[in-house]
Design a protein around this motif. Structure first.
Motif, short mmCIF file in Angstrom:
data_model
loop_
_atom_site.label_atom_id
_atom_site.label_comp_id
_atom_site.label_asym_id
_atom_site.label_seq_id
_atom_site.Cartn_x
_atom_site.Cartn_y
_atom_site.Cartn_z
N VAL A 73 0.86 -1.18 0.00
CA VAL A 73 0.00 0.00 0.00
C VAL A 73 0.90 1.23 0.00
CG1 VAL A 73 -1.89 1.22 1.14
CG2 VAL A 73 -1.71 -1.28 1.35
N ASP A 74 0.73 2.07 -1.02
CA ASP A 74 1.49 3.31 -1.13
C ASP A 74 0.57 4.49 -0.85
OD1 ASP A 74 4.33 2.79 -2.37
OD2 ASP A 74 2.95 1.39 -3.35
N PHE A 75 0.96 5.31 0.13
CA PHE A 75 0.24 6.54 0.46
C PHE A 75 1.03 7.71 -0.10
CE2 PHE A 75 -1.82 3.85 3.50
CZ PHE A 75 -3.03 4.46 3.82
N ALA A 76 0.38 8.53 -0.90
CA ALA A 76 0.99 9.76 -1.41
C ALA A 76 0.33 10.91 -0.65
CB ALA A 76 0.77 9.89 -2.90
N PHE A 77 1.09 11.53 0.25
CA PHE A 77 0.57 12.60 1.11
C PHE A 77 0.86 13.98 0.51
CE2 PHE A 77 1.20 9.08 4.09
CZ PHE A 77 -0.02 9.10 4.75
N THR A 137 -4.89 15.12 -8.63
CA THR A 137 -3.68 14.32 -8.48
C THR A 137 -3.95 12.88 -8.89
OG1 THR A 137 -2.87 15.75 -6.72
CG2 THR A 137 -1.91 13.54 -6.84
N ALA A 138 -5.12 12.36 -8.54
CA ALA A 138 -5.48 11.01 -8.95
C ALA A 138 -5.53 10.89 -10.48
CB ALA A 138 -6.82 10.60 -8.35
N CYS A 139 -6.01 11.92 -11.15
CA CYS A 139 -6.02 11.92 -12.62
C CYS A 139 -4.60 11.80 -13.16
CB CYS A 139 -6.66 13.19 -13.17
SG CYS A 139 -8.45 13.25 -13.01
N GLU A 140 -3.69 12.55 -12.59
CA GLU A 140 -2.30 12.51 -13.04
C GLU A 140 -1.67 11.14 -12.77
OE1 GLU A 140 -0.66 15.90 -11.02
OE2 GLU A 140 -1.86 17.30 -12.23
N VAL A 141 -2.00 10.55 -11.63
CA VAL A 141 -1.49 9.22 -11.28
C VAL A 141 -2.05 8.18 -12.26
CG1 VAL A 141 -1.59 7.39 -9.52
CG2 VAL A 141 -1.03 9.74 -8.87
N VAL A 142 -3.34 8.27 -12.53
CA VAL A 142 -3.97 7.33 -13.47
C VAL A 142 -3.33 7.47 -14.86
CG1 VAL A 142 -6.10 6.84 -14.71
CG2 VAL A 142 -6.13 7.08 -12.23
N ARG A 143 -3.12 8.70 -15.31
CA ARG A 143 -2.49 8.89 -16.63
C ARG A 143 -1.10 8.28 -16.66
NH1 ARG A 143 -1.41 14.75 -19.03
NH2 ARG A 143 -0.63 14.98 -16.93
N LYS A 144 -0.32 8.50 -15.61
CA LYS A 144 1.04 7.96 -15.54
C LYS A 144 1.03 6.44 -15.65
CE LYS A 144 4.74 7.28 -12.20
NZ LYS A 144 5.15 7.50 -10.83
N ILE A 192 -2.06 -1.20 -3.83
CA ILE A 192 -3.12 -0.23 -3.57
C ILE A 192 -2.46 1.14 -3.47
CG2 ILE A 192 -4.91 0.52 -1.96
CD1 ILE A 192 -4.11 -2.87 -1.32
N LEU A 193 -3.02 2.11 -4.17
CA LEU A 193 -2.50 3.47 -4.13
C LEU A 193 -3.52 4.35 -3.41
CD1 LEU A 193 -1.30 3.77 -7.84
CD2 LEU A 193 0.01 3.03 -5.85
N GLU A 194 -3.04 5.09 -2.43
CA GLU A 194 -3.85 6.01 -1.64
C GLU A 194 -3.33 7.42 -1.87
OE1 GLU A 194 -6.39 5.55 0.48
OE2 GLU A 194 -6.41 3.38 0.82
N ILE A 195 -4.19 8.32 -2.26
CA ILE A 195 -3.80 9.71 -2.48
C ILE A 195 -4.48 10.55 -1.40
CG2 ILE A 195 -3.90 11.66 -4.09
CD1 ILE A 195 -4.08 9.34 -6.29
N VAL A 196 -3.68 11.33 -0.68
CA VAL A 196 -4.18 12.06 0.48
C VAL A 196 -3.91 13.55 0.31
CG1 VAL A 196 -4.10 12.24 2.99
CG2 VAL A 196 -3.62 10.03 1.89
N SER A 197 -4.96 14.35 0.44
CA SER A 197 -4.79 15.80 0.34
C SER A 197 -4.40 16.36 1.71
CB SER A 197 -6.10 16.45 -0.14
OG SER A 197 -7.05 16.47 0.90
N ASP A 198 -4.22 17.67 1.76
CA ASP A 198 -3.89 18.34 3.02
C ASP A 198 -5.14 18.74 3.81
OD1 ASP A 198 -1.11 18.19 2.99
OD2 ASP A 198 -0.94 19.94 1.68
N HIS A 199 -6.32 18.40 3.32
CA HIS A 199 -7.54 18.70 4.06
C HIS A 199 -7.60 17.82 5.31
CE1 HIS A 199 -8.68 20.10 -0.03
NE2 HIS A 199 -9.11 21.12 0.70
N GLU A 200 -7.98 18.42 6.42
CA GLU A 200 -7.95 17.72 7.70
C GLU A 200 -8.77 16.43 7.70
OE1 GLU A 200 -6.02 17.17 11.04
OE2 GLU A 200 -5.68 18.89 9.74
N GLU A 201 -9.98 16.48 7.13
CA GLU A 201 -10.83 15.27 7.08
C GLU A 201 -10.13 14.15 6.30
OE1 GLU A 201 -15.31 13.98 5.65
OE2 GLU A 201 -14.31 15.60 4.59
#
Length: 142
Positions: A4-8, A16-23, A108-117
């Motif tokens: 599992v890779d988390f991109a913080f 960002t998910a769009c860019e990851v999917v394109r890559k 599994i790829l997890e993309i995490v924004s800086d939003h607190e939730e």
């Protein structure tokens, strides 16, 4: 066990998910993108068509008749991958909780924004993956 890779630190999680999917599509990888939030999935679907005027990422919903021939599939249902394809199909989670059936995917790829939730939900997913014995990797974006 899955990796599992988390991109913080994503400035915008869906973009960002769009860019990851394109890559990964460009690298020839097959992907399943999951969130149980149908509105989020619909926004992602629309964004995937227009996030970059020169990008083309063929994608369909998993129940589409062309799903078997399409490299990127979107779903709000339990993500499923055929056993013979489990190593070649990666799962991108856009939900706030761990996807059901994630253990059937090698990556599994997890993309995490800086939003607190988003960060709080990611911490919970991290703990759940860790408790299940999966290999966790954190990456800082930007």
């Amino acid at each position: 066990m899955s990796r599992v890779d988390f991109a913080f630190g994503a400035p915008n999680r869906l973009r960002t998910a769009c860019e990851v999917v394109r890559k990964h599509y460009s690298a020839g990888r097959r992907l399943v993108v999951y969130t149980q939030d149908r509105q989020r999935l619909e926004r992602f679907d629309h964004l995937l068509w227009g996030f970059d005027p020169t990008a083309f990422v063929p994608h369909v919903m998993t129940d589409d008749p062309l799903a078997a021939q399409t490299p990127v599939q979107l779903t709000a249902a339990t993500p499923v991958v055929a056993a013979e394809n489990s190593q070649s199909v990666w799962l991108i989670n856009l939900d706030l909780s761990c996807p059901p059936g994630y253990e059937h995917f090698d990556r599994i790829l997890e993309i995490v924004s800086d939003h607190e939730e988003d960060k709080l939900a990611a911490r919970e997913r991290w703990l759940q993956y860790k408790a299940s014995g999966h290999a966790l990797h954190a990456h800082k974006l930007g």
